[in-house]
Write a protein that holds these residues in place. Structure first.
Motif, PDB file in Angstrom:
ATOM      1  N   MET A  96      13.600   7.875  23.008  1.00 33.44           N
ATOM      2  CA  MET A  96      13.127   8.725  24.103  1.00 33.44           C
ATOM      3  C   MET A  96      11.663   8.382  24.443  1.00 33.44           C
ATOM      4  N   VAL A  97      10.870   8.172  23.397  1.00 30.90           N
ATOM      5  CA  VAL A  97       9.455   7.842  23.610  1.00 30.90           C
ATOM      6  C   VAL A  97       9.344   6.431  24.201  1.00 30.90           C
ATOM      7  N   LEU A  99      11.497   4.900  25.981  1.00 28.62           N
ATOM      8  CA  LEU A  99      11.974   4.902  27.368  1.00 28.62           C
ATOM      9  C   LEU A  99      10.900   5.470  28.308  1.00 28.62           C
ATOM     10  N   ALA A 100      10.250   6.541  27.877  1.00 28.89           N
ATOM     11  CA  ALA A 100       9.176   7.114  28.693  1.00 28.89           C
ATOM     12  C   ALA A 100       8.040   6.102  28.827  1.00 28.89           C
ATOM     13  N   GLU A 101       7.752   5.379  27.759  1.00 30.56           N
ATOM     14  CA  GLU A 101       6.687   4.361  27.823  1.00 30.56           C
ATOM     15  C   GLU A 101       7.091   3.236  28.782  1.00 30.56           C
ATOM     16  N   ALA A 102       8.368   2.828  28.699  1.00 34.01           N
ATOM     17  CA  ALA A 102       8.829   1.740  29.579  1.00 34.01           C
ATOM     18  C   ALA A 102       8.713   2.158  31.045  1.00 34.01           C
ATOM     19  N   LEU A 103       9.150   3.369  31.348  1.00 32.64           N
ATOM     20  CA  LEU A 103       9.149   3.826  32.753  1.00 32.64           C
ATOM     21  C   LEU A 103       7.733   4.012  33.285  1.00 32.64           C
ATOM     22  N   THR A 104       6.853   4.592  32.479  1.00 31.59           N
ATOM     23  CA  THR A 104       5.482   4.796  32.960  1.00 31.59           C
ATOM     24  C   THR A 104       4.767   3.448  33.103  1.00 31.59           C
ATOM     25  N   GLY A 105       5.258   2.454  32.379  1.00 33.63           N
ATOM     26  CA  GLY A 105       4.699   1.105  32.544  1.00 33.63           C
ATOM     27  C   GLY A 105       5.212   0.409  33.796  1.00 33.63           C
ATOM     28  N   MET A 106       6.330   0.858  34.325  1.00 35.87           N
ATOM     29  CA  MET A 106       6.938   0.173  35.470  1.00 35.87           C
ATOM     30  C   MET A 106       6.661   0.869  36.800  1.00 35.87           C
ATOM     31  N   VAL A 107       6.596   2.188  36.782  1.00 38.95           N
ATOM     32  CA  VAL A 107       6.501   2.946  38.039  1.00 38.95           C
ATOM     33  C   VAL A 107       5.050   3.414  38.213  1.00 38.95           C
ATOM     34  N   THR A 108       4.396   2.902  39.240  1.00 33.84           N
ATOM     35  CA  THR A 108       2.945   3.061  39.399  1.00 33.84           C
ATOM     36  C   THR A 108       2.481   4.509  39.298  1.00 33.84           C
ATOM     37  N   HIS A 109       3.175   5.422  39.994  1.00 39.55           N
ATOM     38  CA  HIS A 109       2.636   6.785  40.035  1.00 39.55           C
ATOM     39  C   HIS A 109       2.911   7.570  38.762  1.00 39.55           C
ATOM     40  N   ALA A 110       3.757   7.036  37.883  1.00 44.06           N
ATOM     41  CA  ALA A 110       4.267   7.837  36.760  1.00 44.06           C
ATOM     42  C   ALA A 110       3.350   7.794  35.539  1.00 44.06           C
ATOM     43  N   ASP A 111       2.975   8.990  35.059  1.00 44.33           N
ATOM     44  CA  ASP A 111       2.225   9.114  33.809  1.00 44.33           C
ATOM     45  C   ASP A 111       3.081   9.756  32.724  1.00 44.33           C
ATOM     46  N   ALA A 113       7.465  11.241  31.767  1.00 37.39           N
ATOM     47  CA  ALA A 113       8.899  11.274  32.130  1.00 37.39           C
ATOM     48  C   ALA A 113       9.589  12.426  31.423  1.00 37.39           C
ATOM     49  N   ILE A 114      10.540  13.038  32.120  1.00 41.79           N
ATOM     50  CA  ILE A 114      11.456  14.009  31.492  1.00 41.79           C
ATOM     51  C   ILE A 114      12.869  13.499  31.771  1.00 41.79           C
ATOM     52  N   PHE A 115      13.708  13.537  30.745  1.00 43.92           N
ATOM     53  CA  PHE A 115      15.063  12.988  30.890  1.00 43.92           C
ATOM     54  C   PHE A 115      16.096  14.093  31.014  1.00 43.92           C
ATOM     55  N   CYS A 116      17.067  13.850  31.865  1.00 43.23           N
ATOM     56  CA  CYS A 116      18.145  14.812  32.059  1.00 43.23           C
ATOM     57  C   CYS A 116      19.425  14.018  32.355  1.00 43.23           C
ATOM     58  N   LYS A 117      20.409  14.613  32.949  1.00 39.34           N
ATOM     59  CA  LYS A 117      21.704  13.935  33.046  1.00 39.34           C
ATOM     60  C   LYS A 117      22.129  13.564  34.462  1.00 39.34           C
ATOM     61  N   ASN A 118      21.982  14.498  35.392  1.00 36.12           N
ATOM     62  CA  ASN A 118      22.429  14.228  36.764  1.00 36.12           C
ATOM     63  C   ASN A 118      21.238  14.220  37.714  1.00 36.12           C
ATOM     64  N   GLY A 119      21.429  13.556  38.839  1.00 33.69           N
ATOM     65  CA  GLY A 119      20.367  13.524  39.836  1.00 33.69           C
ATOM     66  C   GLY A 119      19.951  14.928  40.244  1.00 33.69           C
ATOM     67  N   SER A 120      20.928  15.829  40.348  1.00 30.65           N
ATOM     68  CA  SER A 120      20.604  17.209  40.747  1.00 30.65           C
ATOM     69  C   SER A 120      19.663  17.879  39.741  1.00 30.65           C
ATOM     70  N   TYR A 291      19.424  14.651  25.469  1.00 30.80           N
ATOM     71  CA  TYR A 291      18.635  13.832  24.528  1.00 30.80           C
ATOM     72  C   TYR A 291      19.478  12.716  23.927  1.00 30.80           C
ATOM     73  N   GLN A 292      20.676  12.517  24.471  1.00 26.87           N
ATOM     74  CA  GLN A 292      21.602  11.542  23.881  1.00 26.87           C
ATOM     75  C   GLN A 292      20.956  10.166  23.742  1.00 26.87           C
ATOM     76  N   ALA A 293      21.042   9.649  22.522  1.00 27.87           N
ATOM     77  CA  ALA A 293      20.324   8.415  22.212  1.00 27.87           C
ATOM     78  C   ALA A 293      21.034   7.171  22.751  1.00 27.87           C
ATOM     79  N   ALA A 294      22.362   7.174  22.762  1.00 30.04           N
ATOM     80  CA  ALA A 294      23.076   5.964  23.187  1.00 30.04           C
ATOM     81  C   ALA A 294      22.780   5.650  24.650  1.00 30.04           C
ATOM     82  N   THR A 295      22.745   6.696  25.457  1.00 30.41           N
ATOM     83  CA  THR A 295      22.427   6.503  26.873  1.00 30.41           C
ATOM     84  C   THR A 295      21.013   5.939  27.031  1.00 30.41           C
TER      85      THR A 295
END
Ligand SMILES: Cc1ncc(COP(=O)(O)O)c(C=O)c1O
Length: 425
Positions: A96-97, A99-111, A113-120, A291-295
């Motif tokens: 989880m950590v 993944l948050a590090e990877a995303l904040t490294g890729m998406v300029t505005h992002a400092d 991340a919160i993870f969930c399941k559906n777009g909604s 929080y599913q780890a496999a996903t």
């Protein structure tokens, strides 16, 4: 292609007894031509097989989640490896950590991340975060834009009450004056402005955001203290490796992601900047499976492929090849075909076809030739497609234009008049 559909019909009959309406939501084929299969058996790469074993080149990509190909060996291996170690646990894993590090490294505005399941989940959390941040109520969003299927944003009114929909003001996408008017009407109660990466509403021509509109949205949020939200759930990582409005030089405060971020495994994400961090930490959001780890393992592998491969350049080139080839074949057959939206997420509409009669006939013809297209929703290309796949689809398109022409020609004069003047209705 001789297609059988007996298994699909049997499943539909059984579904009618045990599933409300036989099927629900966006994957119901109720609003598609009659011959579209409702049930599928498997997918591999760019192809899927229906319950009767018919194979299709799939231009829907599961409505977006399939970015690198169905059953992608590396992504699914990462998923299975983690599944064997543990998936739904009493707490998250280190993934989880990471993944948050990877995303904040890729998406300029992002400092963060919160993870969930559906777009909604992600779009709703964006709204809740903006309301917590501003302590205001109103969301200004584009008329007709889809942000999910919860009561505040579902396109169908059944079961929704007025208060579910309150504190929302609508503007016309790309129309700066209407955006300004909506923001003015919200006054000092404006919490958020929502925008899609491009106008990808169903049934109508798509359009890219103008830089003036995107900049105005940013400026209005800066002026009022509201948060700007870009809803990347559908288009994320198909237009850019960053938030897609980076291409316009505009950074949102929040962005919602989903669909392809784990290449079909269930994950959605809210990304935000430091300004919104305290508010995001203050809201109570959770889910038994968030929080599913496999996903998350699958998502890390998907992000690696996004960073390290030329998938984006390839799907962009394939989209252009499809667009050019279709334009040529449609015009040779004498049809006006409007191809709008980015080449990687195209929508096709025929000229003079207000009740989609031509679109339905043509799509059915494509289906019968093993190509799954959609007559009124944007489609998706995936990185498992090849130039040969696109060329095969173009051959199918040419034959389908021919068949459509013959269908019109074979009608009796009265039927023909009805077909061609469908627009008058
Ligand atoms: C732009 C956009 N936002 C939000 C959603 C909702 O995502 P989900 O269906 O995963 O809840 C969708 C789904 O199609 C979408 O296209």
């Amino acid at each position: 292609m001789d297609r059988t559909n007996s298994r699909d019909r049997e499943l539909r009959d059984r579904a009618a007894a045990v599933i409300p309406g036989g099927m629900y939501g966006h994957q119901s084929v109720g609003l598609l031509p009659d011959d579209y299969p409702q049930f599928f058996e498997r997918g591999e790469g760019a192809h899927l097989w229906d319950a009767d074993g018919n194979r299709y080149l799939d231009f829907m990509c599961a409505y977006g989640p399939n970015l690198f190909g169905y059953a992608h060996p590396e992504i699914d291996a990462a998923f299975v490896r983690q599944l064997e170690k543990g998936d739904t646990l009493t707490g998250p894993t280190a993934l989880m950590v990471e993944l948050a590090e990877a995303l904040t490294g890729m998406v300029t505005h992002a400092d963060w991340a919160i993870f969930c399941k559906n777009g909604s989940d992600a779009t709703t959390m964006a709204l809740t975060t903006a309301r917590a941040h501003t302590r205001r109520r109103i969301v200004v969003r584009a008329k007709g834009a889809y942000h999910g299927a919860l009561p505040w944003c579902t396109p169908r009114p059944a079961g929704v009450i007025d208060t579910d929909r309150s504190h929302q003001i609508f503007y016309d996408y790309n129309d700066v004056a209407s955006l300004e008017a909506a923001v003015a009407e919200a006054g000092d109660d404006l919490a958020a402005v929502f925008a899609a990466p491009f106008k990808h509403d169903a049934f109508i021509d798509q359009s890219d955001p103008t830089p003036e509109y995107a900049r105005k949205a940013r400026e209005l949020c800066d002026r009022t203290g509201a948060l700007l939200v870009v809803d990347e759930v559908r288009a994320g990582f198909r237009l850019d490796r960053d938030c897609s409005w980076s291409r316009l030089g505009v950074q949102p405060d929040l962005s919602s992601w989903g669909k392809c971020v784990a290449n079909g495994h269930p994950l959605s994400i809210l990304l935000g900047n430091d300004k919104a961090r305290a508010a995001a930490a203050s809201i109570y959001v959770t889910g038994s499976f968030w929080y599913q780890a496999a996903t998350m393992a699958a998502a890390l592998e998907t992000l690696r492929l996004i960073r390290e491969t030329d998938y984006l350049e390839r799907i962009t080139a394939l989209g252009q090849r499809l667009r050019d080839g279709l334009a040529e074949r449609a015009s040779a057959a004498g049809f006006g075909l409007r191809q709008t939206g980015p080449g990687v997420m195209p929508l096709f509409l025929f000229d003079d076809d207000p009740d989609l009669r031509k679109g339905f006939c043509w799509s059915s013809e494509m289906l019968s030739r093993g190509v799954y297209v959609h007559p009124w929703h944007n489609m998706f290309l995936c990185a498992a497609m090849t130039e040969a796949d696109i060329d095969g689809a173009l051959d199918a398109a040419e034959a389908s234009f021919g068949a459509l022409k013959r269908q019109v020609r074979d009608l009796t004069p009265v039927e023909k008049l009805a077909f061609l003047s469908a627009g008058a209705r």
